[in-house]
Design a protein around this motif. Structure first.
Motif, PDB file in Angstrom:
ATOM      1  N   GLN A   1      -2.087 -11.857 -30.462  1.00 27.37           N
ATOM      2  CA  GLN A   1      -2.650 -13.114 -29.970  1.00 27.37           C
ATOM      3  C   GLN A   1      -2.077 -13.484 -28.605  1.00 27.37           C
ATOM      4  O   GLN A   1      -2.804 -13.961 -27.721  1.00 27.37           O
ATOM      5  CB  GLN A   1      -2.389 -14.241 -30.979  1.00 27.37           C
ATOM      6  N   LEU A   2      -0.783 -13.272 -28.415  1.00 26.85           N
ATOM      7  CA  LEU A   2      -0.172 -13.592 -27.120  1.00 26.85           C
ATOM      8  C   LEU A   2      -0.633 -12.638 -26.028  1.00 26.85           C
ATOM      9  O   LEU A   2      -0.933 -13.070 -24.905  1.00 26.85           O
ATOM     10  CB  LEU A   2       1.353 -13.544 -27.244  1.00 26.85           C
ATOM     11  N   THR A   3      -0.698 -11.338 -26.341  1.00 30.05           N
ATOM     12  CA  THR A   3      -1.138 -10.384 -25.318  1.00 30.05           C
ATOM     13  C   THR A   3      -2.601 -10.623 -24.940  1.00 30.05           C
ATOM     14  O   THR A   3      -2.966 -10.505 -23.765  1.00 30.05           O
ATOM     15  CB  THR A   3      -0.964  -8.939 -25.812  1.00 30.05           C
ATOM     16  N   ARG A   4      -3.425 -10.978 -25.903  1.00 26.06           N
ATOM     17  CA  ARG A   4      -4.828 -11.269 -25.594  1.00 26.06           C
ATOM     18  C   ARG A   4      -4.966 -12.536 -24.757  1.00 26.06           C
ATOM     19  O   ARG A   4      -5.948 -12.707 -24.027  1.00 26.06           O
ATOM     20  CB  ARG A   4      -5.624 -11.418 -26.888  1.00 26.06           C
ATOM     21  N   HIS A   5      -4.004 -13.437 -24.877  1.00 27.25           N
ATOM     22  CA  HIS A   5      -4.043 -14.673 -24.078  1.00 27.25           C
ATOM     23  C   HIS A   5      -3.804 -14.385 -22.599  1.00 27.25           C
ATOM     24  O   HIS A   5      -4.392 -15.034 -21.720  1.00 27.25           O
ATOM     25  CB  HIS A   5      -2.995 -15.655 -24.600  1.00 27.25           C
ATOM     26  N   PHE A   6      -2.954 -13.402 -22.319  1.00 27.26           N
ATOM     27  CA  PHE A   6      -2.613 -13.100 -20.929  1.00 27.26           C
ATOM     28  C   PHE A   6      -3.441 -11.963 -20.357  1.00 27.26           C
ATOM     29  O   PHE A   6      -3.563 -11.830 -19.140  1.00 27.26           O
ATOM     30  CB  PHE A   6      -1.120 -12.750 -20.829  1.00 27.26           C
ATOM     31  N   PHE A   7      -3.986 -11.112 -21.216  1.00 29.81           N
ATOM     32  CA  PHE A   7      -4.802  -9.989 -20.753  1.00 29.81           C
ATOM     33  C   PHE A   7      -6.101  -9.947 -21.548  1.00 29.81           C
ATOM     34  O   PHE A   7      -6.152 -10.390 -22.692  1.00 29.81           O
ATOM     35  CB  PHE A   7      -4.058  -8.655 -20.931  1.00 29.81           C
ATOM     36  N   ASP A   8      -7.115  -9.401 -20.929  1.00 30.27           N
ATOM     37  CA  ASP A   8      -8.383  -9.182 -21.621  1.00 30.27           C
ATOM     38  C   ASP A   8      -8.518  -7.692 -21.898  1.00 30.27           C
ATOM     39  O   ASP A   8      -9.012  -6.939 -21.050  1.00 30.27           O
ATOM     40  CB  ASP A   8      -9.553  -9.672 -20.764  1.00 30.27           C
ATOM     41  N   PRO A   9      -8.074  -7.228 -23.080  1.00 32.45           N
ATOM     42  CA  PRO A   9      -8.074  -5.781 -23.345  1.00 32.45           C
ATOM     43  C   PRO A   9      -9.463  -5.171 -23.386  1.00 32.45           C
ATOM     44  O   PRO A   9      -9.619  -3.968 -23.182  1.00 32.45           O
ATOM     45  CB  PRO A   9      -7.384  -5.677 -24.716  1.00 32.45           C
ATOM     46  N   GLU A  10     -10.495  -5.990 -23.612  1.00 30.27           N
ATOM     47  CA  GLU A  10     -11.847  -5.456 -23.692  1.00 30.27           C
ATOM     48  C   GLU A  10     -12.393  -5.036 -22.331  1.00 30.27           C
ATOM     49  O   GLU A  10     -13.373  -4.296 -22.262  1.00 30.27           O
ATOM     50  CB  GLU A  10     -12.770  -6.487 -24.340  1.00 30.27           C
ATOM     51  N   SER A  11     -11.771  -5.521 -21.259  1.00 24.86           N
ATOM     52  CA  SER A  11     -12.243  -5.170 -19.914  1.00 24.86           C
ATOM     53  C   SER A  11     -11.404  -4.070 -19.266  1.00 24.86           C
ATOM     54  O   SER A  11     -11.619  -3.738 -18.107  1.00 24.86           O
ATOM     55  CB  SER A  11     -12.208  -6.412 -19.013  1.00 24.86           C
ATOM     56  N   LEU A  12     -10.469  -3.494 -20.005  1.00 21.63           N
ATOM     57  CA  LEU A  12      -9.576  -2.493 -19.441  1.00 21.63           C
ATOM     58  C   LEU A  12     -10.264  -1.139 -19.307  1.00 21.63           C
ATOM     59  O   LEU A  12     -11.143  -0.787 -20.088  1.00 21.63           O
ATOM     60  CB  LEU A  12      -8.342  -2.345 -20.335  1.00 21.63           C
ATOM     61  N   THR A  13      -9.824  -0.385 -18.307  1.00 21.30           N
ATOM     62  CA  THR A  13     -10.245   0.998 -18.172  1.00 21.30           C
ATOM     63  C   THR A  13      -9.486   1.848 -19.189  1.00 21.30           C
ATOM     64  O   THR A  13      -8.614   1.350 -19.904  1.00 21.30           O
ATOM     65  CB  THR A  13      -9.957   1.513 -16.758  1.00 21.30           C
ATOM     66  N   ALA A  14      -9.796   3.132 -19.223  1.00 18.02           N
ATOM     67  CA  ALA A  14      -9.118   4.018 -20.162  1.00 18.02           C
ATOM     68  C   ALA A  14      -7.618   4.051 -19.894  1.00 18.02           C
ATOM     69  O   ALA A  14      -6.795   3.991 -20.818  1.00 18.02           O
ATOM     70  CB  ALA A  14      -9.706   5.423 -20.078  1.00 18.02           C
ATOM     71  N   THR A  15      -7.245   4.121 -18.602  1.00 19.45           N
ATOM     72  CA  THR A  15      -5.820   4.117 -18.249  1.00 19.45           C
ATOM     73  C   THR A  15      -5.174   2.784 -18.604  1.00 19.45           C
ATOM     74  O   THR A  15      -4.073   2.735 -19.164  1.00 19.45           O
ATOM     75  CB  THR A  15      -5.635   4.408 -16.752  1.00 19.45           C
ATOM     76  N   GLY A  16      -5.862   1.711 -18.290  1.00 14.29           N
ATOM     77  CA  GLY A  16      -5.337   0.387 -18.610  1.00 14.29           C
ATOM     78  C   GLY A  16      -5.188   0.176 -20.099  1.00 14.29           C
ATOM     79  O   GLY A  16      -4.221  -0.451 -20.561  1.00 14.29           O
ATOM     80  N   PHE A  17      -6.135   0.704 -20.867  1.00 12.55           N
ATOM     81  CA  PHE A  17      -6.056   0.571 -22.319  1.00 12.55           C
ATOM     82  C   PHE A  17      -4.855   1.336 -22.871  1.00 12.55           C
ATOM     83  O   PHE A  17      -4.178   0.857 -23.794  1.00 12.55           O
ATOM     84  CB  PHE A  17      -7.340   1.100 -22.959  1.00 12.55           C
ATOM     85  N   CYS A  18      -4.576   2.509 -22.322  1.00 13.10           N
ATOM     86  CA  CYS A  18      -3.398   3.274 -22.763  1.00 13.10           C
ATOM     87  C   CYS A  18      -2.111   2.511 -22.467  1.00 13.10           C
ATOM     88  O   CYS A  18      -1.194   2.473 -23.304  1.00 13.10           O
ATOM     89  CB  CYS A  18      -3.373   4.633 -22.070  1.00 13.10           C
ATOM     90  N   LEU A  19      -2.032   1.876 -21.282  1.00  9.16           N
ATOM     91  CA  LEU A  19      -0.855   1.093 -20.936  1.00  9.16           C
ATOM     92  C   LEU A  19      -0.739  -0.133 -21.841  1.00  9.16           C
ATOM     93  O   LEU A  19       0.356  -0.483 -22.299  1.00  9.16           O
ATOM     94  CB  LEU A  19      -0.920   0.662 -19.465  1.00  9.16           C
ATOM     95  N   PHE A  20      -1.873  -0.775 -22.092  1.00 11.36           N
ATOM     96  CA  PHE A  20      -1.886  -1.934 -22.987  1.00 11.36           C
ATOM     97  C   PHE A  20      -1.434  -1.537 -24.390  1.00 11.36           C
ATOM     98  O   PHE A  20      -0.625  -2.240 -25.023  1.00 11.36           O
ATOM     99  CB  PHE A  20      -3.289  -2.531 -23.036  1.00 11.36           C
ATOM    100  N   SER A  21      -1.937  -0.417 -24.894  1.00 14.77           N
ATOM    101  CA  SER A  21      -1.575   0.051 -26.229  1.00 14.77           C
ATOM    102  C   SER A  21      -0.090   0.370 -26.320  1.00 14.77           C
ATOM    103  O   SER A  21       0.580   0.024 -27.306  1.00 14.77           O
ATOM    104  CB  SER A  21      -2.394   1.293 -26.598  1.00 14.77           C
ATOM    105  N   THR A  22       0.433   1.026 -25.279  1.00 16.31           N
ATOM    106  CA  THR A  22       1.856   1.353 -25.271  1.00 16.31           C
ATOM    107  C   THR A  22       2.709   0.091 -25.289  1.00 16.31           C
ATOM    108  O   THR A  22       3.682  -0.003 -26.045  1.00 16.31           O
ATOM    109  CB  THR A  22       2.200   2.199 -24.030  1.00 16.31           C
ATOM    110  N   ALA A  23       2.330  -0.879 -24.451  1.00 18.17           N
ATOM    111  CA  ALA A  23       3.084  -2.139 -24.410  1.00 18.17           C
ATOM    112  C   ALA A  23       3.002  -2.871 -25.745  1.00 18.17           C
ATOM    113  O   ALA A  23       3.997  -3.430 -26.227  1.00 18.17           O
ATOM    114  CB  ALA A  23       2.543  -3.017 -23.285  1.00 18.17           C
ATOM    115  N   TYR A  24       1.825  -2.871 -26.358  1.00 21.24           N
ATOM    116  CA  TYR A  24       1.642  -3.543 -27.650  1.00 21.24           C
ATOM    117  C   TYR A  24       2.517  -2.912 -28.733  1.00 21.24           C
ATOM    118  O   TYR A  24       3.178  -3.618 -29.504  1.00 21.24           O
ATOM    119  CB  TYR A  24       0.166  -3.462 -28.041  1.00 21.24           C
TER     120      TYR A  24
END
Length: 379
Positions: free
Chosen positions: A330-353
């Motif tokens: 919930q907090l990460t979704r508040h600061f980032f919009d994971p649905e708009s991420l590219t493939a690279t961005g999604f990998c970074l988001f997943s790693t951070a999560y």
């Protein structure tokens, strides 16, 4: 000796307090399945595989927790009630320890989730039910702190197992306590099946969404998942030769049954709208049974090089599960919009999560759970 055994955590081995790699692997794997089920929701790659894996991973991860928890706790209660004399003091002590294992972290994360929800202005309906552990006992789960539904199933099933077996074994005199343990366990599974049958008679056909909220996540209908694991503990003690001899066949049977449930159901069109009786009464117990088939094989495997990593994830799995959605996601979704991420961005988001979830899980486990539990373990 009796008191020392009584206060062993369910994280311990079936004998002598040694950790079992395969069961740690199962618990840690269940956590990762739940985490990846939420991550795949935001995957930029959308296809039939990801769409099927999202609900399957989350569903199976929690169901594994129920069966494994029932197996490990059933092992200890069997030892106390059948192989030893289970006194009232020991029953109360064990239940207190179980409460200390589950409830402090639950209430801590509940308060954190409440703070996050208020900050983000999310609804917190029926809040009082969470503090009295009644959020999903007989009613559908509210949206707030939704992952807590599984905690309540495990907690109330543990309560029934501890005090049910204590009452039966101490209220009546039995020559063969092992058979009594078996009959009581099978009775609880049967009662849960009858409860589902009653649900079917009352509701008839339902949608998959209603099945998910009104049946799957309601404590009253889910005791069979836990007690199927307890039944496996009886097999472990009383049919140990068969347990070990047929572990590979059991593993194969688990894959076959799981394949039928998660692939064959779609292939043969056993869908909930056309086969509501199957889905309401038998689908969940068969899922638990398919998981139970994996236990003999996993309880026997060892991979020493991975022991520390797997044990670490297993130890923090409960705390990480509590914080993974209502806090971290919930907090990460508040600061980032994971649905708009590219493939690279999604990998970074997943790693951070994953790092944040496992790190916070470790902090809660090491600085909150262990200080509460260690004095009891040393007593």
């Amino acid at each position: 000796m009796t008191q020392k055994y009584t206060i062993h955590l369910e994280e311990k081995s079936l004998t002598q307090g040694k950790r079992i790699f395969g069961l740690d692997l199962l618990r840690g794997g269940a956590l990762l399945m739940v985490l990846f089920s939420h991550l795949l929701l935001f995957s930029p790659v959308k296809n039939i595989v990801t769409e099927q894996l999202v609900p399957l991973f989350g569903f199976l991860g929690v169901e594994i927790w129920f069966v494994l928890g029932g197996f490990l706790m059933g092992n200890k209660i069997y030892t106390l009630t059948v192989l030893q004399q289970f006194s009232r003091i020991e029953a109360i002590q064990y239940f207190r320890h179980r409460c200390l294992r589950i409830l402090p972290s639950y209430f801590l994360v509940l308060l954190l989730a409440l703070a996050v929800a208020m900050w983000l202005q999310y609804p917190t309906d029926h809040l009082w039910r969470y503090f009295f552990l009644m959020q999903n006992f007989v009613n559908p789960m509210p949206l707030f702190f939704s992952e807590s539904w599984a905690v309540m199933v495990s907690f109330f099933a543990s309560l029934i197992l501890i005090f049910g077996m204590f009452f039966i074994m101490n209220r009546f005199s039995f020559k063969n306590k092992s058979k009594v343990f078996l009959r009581a366990t099978l009775s609880m599974i049967a009662i849960s099946l009858f409860a589902k049958f009653g649900f079917y008679l009352i509701n008839g056909s339902i949608t998959l969404s209603q099945w998910d909220s009104n049946l799957k996540a309601v404590v009253l209908y889910r005791f069979d998942a836990f007690f199927i694991g307890v039944f496996c503990s009886w097999i472990y003690f009383n049919r140990s030769g068969l347990w070990l001899k047929f572990r590979h066949l059991s593993l194969f049977s688990g894959f076959i049954l799981m394949g039928i449930l998660f692939v064959g159901v779609g292939y043969f069109r056993w869908l909930i709208d056309s086969h509501p009786f199957f889905w309401i009464v038998f689908y969940l117990p068969l899922t638990s049974l398919s998981i139970a088939f994996f236990l003999p094989f996993l309880a026997a495997i060892e991979i020493p090089k991975l022991n520390n990593i797997v044990a670490f994830i297993s130890k923090i799995s409960y705390a990480a599960y509590l914080v993974h959605f209502s806090i971290i996601l919930q907090l990460t979704r508040h600061f980032f919009d994971p649905e708009s991420l590219t493939a690279t961005g999604f990998c970074l988001f997943s790693t951070a999560y994953l790092i944040l979830t496992l790190s916070l899980g470790f902090v809660i486990y090491h600085f909150f759970e262990k200080p509460i539990l260690l004095p009891k373990l040393k007593s």
